[in-house]
Design an enzyme around this catalytic site. Structure first.
Site, PDB file in Angstrom:
ATOM      1  N   GLU A  35      24.559 -31.650 -25.777  1.00 42.50           N
ATOM      2  CA  GLU A  35      25.855 -31.095 -25.521  1.00 42.50           C
ATOM      3  C   GLU A  35      26.395 -30.071 -26.504  1.00 42.50           C
ATOM      4  O   GLU A  35      26.765 -28.896 -26.102  1.00 42.50           O
ATOM      5  CB  GLU A  35      27.118 -32.037 -25.436  1.00 42.50           C
ATOM      6  CG  GLU A  35      26.954 -33.143 -24.309  1.00 42.50           C
ATOM      7  CD  GLU A  35      28.008 -34.174 -24.293  1.00 42.50           C
ATOM      8  OE1 GLU A  35      29.003 -33.963 -24.956  1.00 42.50           O
ATOM      9  OE2 GLU A  35      27.433 -35.398 -23.714  1.00 42.50           O
ATOM     10  N   TYR A  87      22.163 -41.791 -26.859  1.00 45.77           N
ATOM     11  CA  TYR A  87      23.658 -41.325 -27.276  1.00 45.77           C
ATOM     12  C   TYR A  87      23.691 -40.199 -27.928  1.00 45.77           C
ATOM     13  O   TYR A  87      24.310 -39.094 -27.928  1.00 45.77           O
ATOM     14  CB  TYR A  87      24.635 -42.503 -27.807  1.00 45.77           C
ATOM     15  CG  TYR A  87      25.873 -42.140 -27.552  1.00 45.77           C
ATOM     16  CD1 TYR A  87      26.685 -42.132 -26.280  1.00 45.77           C
ATOM     17  CD2 TYR A  87      26.739 -41.652 -28.674  1.00 45.77           C
ATOM     18  CE1 TYR A  87      28.060 -41.746 -26.240  1.00 45.77           C
ATOM     19  CE2 TYR A  87      28.049 -41.401 -28.407  1.00 45.77           C
ATOM     20  CZ  TYR A  87      28.590 -41.672 -27.180  1.00 45.77           C
ATOM     21  OH  TYR A  87      30.066 -41.112 -27.111  1.00 45.77           O
TER      22      TYR A  87
END
Length: 334
Positions: free
Chosen positions: A265, A258
């Site tokens: 991103e 995660y």
């Protein structure tokens, strides 16, 4: 050692090598029960003792254990497990009352006529998403082994159609949470789905210059690995099945993936800012007399802050879920 335990003609035969009152020797005995018992005893041996469980053929109260009236000298009752007839009746009565109360509570809960339809929908949704992300993961892994680093540069053109499909379908997760179809909290679902879709549709989908960047490979790879364990876990949960290795993976794999996905991103957004500044795409000029232009790169800089806040929110939510499912179970006090 190597106990030989059999029941024939309602008589328990025992023979074993062990260390007891006669030292290291062979010990044996026989017990003829008062009433018929099942011919297959259940044995459990530990380092300290041997437990033999014999089941009655009929569940009724016995006056004594053995057919002979005088109890054998080697037999002694275990008073920690001893129940007299009144205790047994009381225990049976409590179990009956508990069963009745449970039935009363269940009868008060209104039955959902669409229960099976909802369950079928959730199973199909999770199955489709699992198959989609499995295709993405396998395709990217095979291409990585065959092409090596060259596979980084055309990941978007090869994988984007399936990723578009899966991430568009993921909008249903927000709807499922919103209407109460699943018990997942709404905010973490919104943060994850809209965060991913913003990167996929707005950043990668509109800038051709970004589609050939190596960072696209890492974004898609981290997303797909996470979902390989999440969707099967939810699919099995719909039918009341829990597979412990899968549960552990579902609530553990996200710990490294995660943050890495959020970092990938963020790198993607940072790399896109100069391109948006040069092209002016999505920048909004307000009409006079304000004569102000809202620069999209500035929006992206603000979004970067929101991205890390969103990672923190979801990380905290997933950590609580991990403690709930994998933490030590609390014993109920009677």
């Amino acid at each position: 050692q190597n106990p030989d335990i059999t029941i024939t003609d309602n008589v328990l035969h025992f023979r074993a090598q062990g260390h007891g009152a006669k030292g290291d020797n062979i010990y044996e005995f026989e017990i003829e029960f008062l009433e018929p018992v099942e011919p297959k005893p259940v044995c459990r041996m530990t380092q300290r003792q041997l437990n033999i469980t014999v089941q009655k053929k009929e569940s009724n109260w016995w006056e004594r254990l053995t057919k002979q009236e005088k109890r054998p000298l080697f037999l002694a009752p275990d008073f920690d497990r001893w129940l007299d007839e009144s205790d047994a009746e009381m225990e049976l009565k409590e179990k009956e009352e508990e069963k009745i109360n449970k039935m009363k509570i269940e009868s008060r809960v209104p039955k959902d006529p669409f229960k099976h339809l909802k369950k079928g929908y959730l199973i199909m949704y999770n199955l489709v998403q699992f198959l989609g992300f499995s295709w993405i993961f396998v395709n990217m892994t095979v291409r990585l082994f065959i092409l090596g680093k060259d596979s980084f540069y055309d990941t978007f053109h090869t994988i984007s159609d399936m990723m578009y499909f899966c991430q568009t379908l993921a909008l249903m997760e927000i709807m499922n949470s919103l209407i109460g179809l699943v018990r997942s909290p709404l905010i973490p679902s919104v943060v994850q789905v809209f965060g991913r879709n913003f990167v996929l549709f707005v950043i990668l989908g509109t800038l051709e210059e970004m589609q050939s960047k190596p960072v696209v490979f890492f974004i898609f790879y981290f997303w797909s690995i996470t979902e390989l364990f999440r969707y099967p876990y939810y699919m099995l949960s719909c039918i009341g099945i829990e597979w412990k290795p899968l549960t552990w993976l579902r609530y553990t794999v996200w710990i490294p993936l995660y943050p890495l996905g959020g970092l990938a991103e963020a790198v993607c957004i940072v790399q896109s800012i100069p391109i948006f500044s040069e092209t002016g795409k999505f920048s909004l000029g307000l009409p006079n007399p304000l004569n102000v232009t809202i620069q999209f790169p500035f929006v992206l800089q603000i979004y970067l802050i929101a991205l890390f806040l969103g990672v923190f929110v979801n990380f905290r939510h997933l950590y609580k879920q991990r403690k709930q499912h994998l933490g030590p179970k609390k014993r109920k006090m009677k």
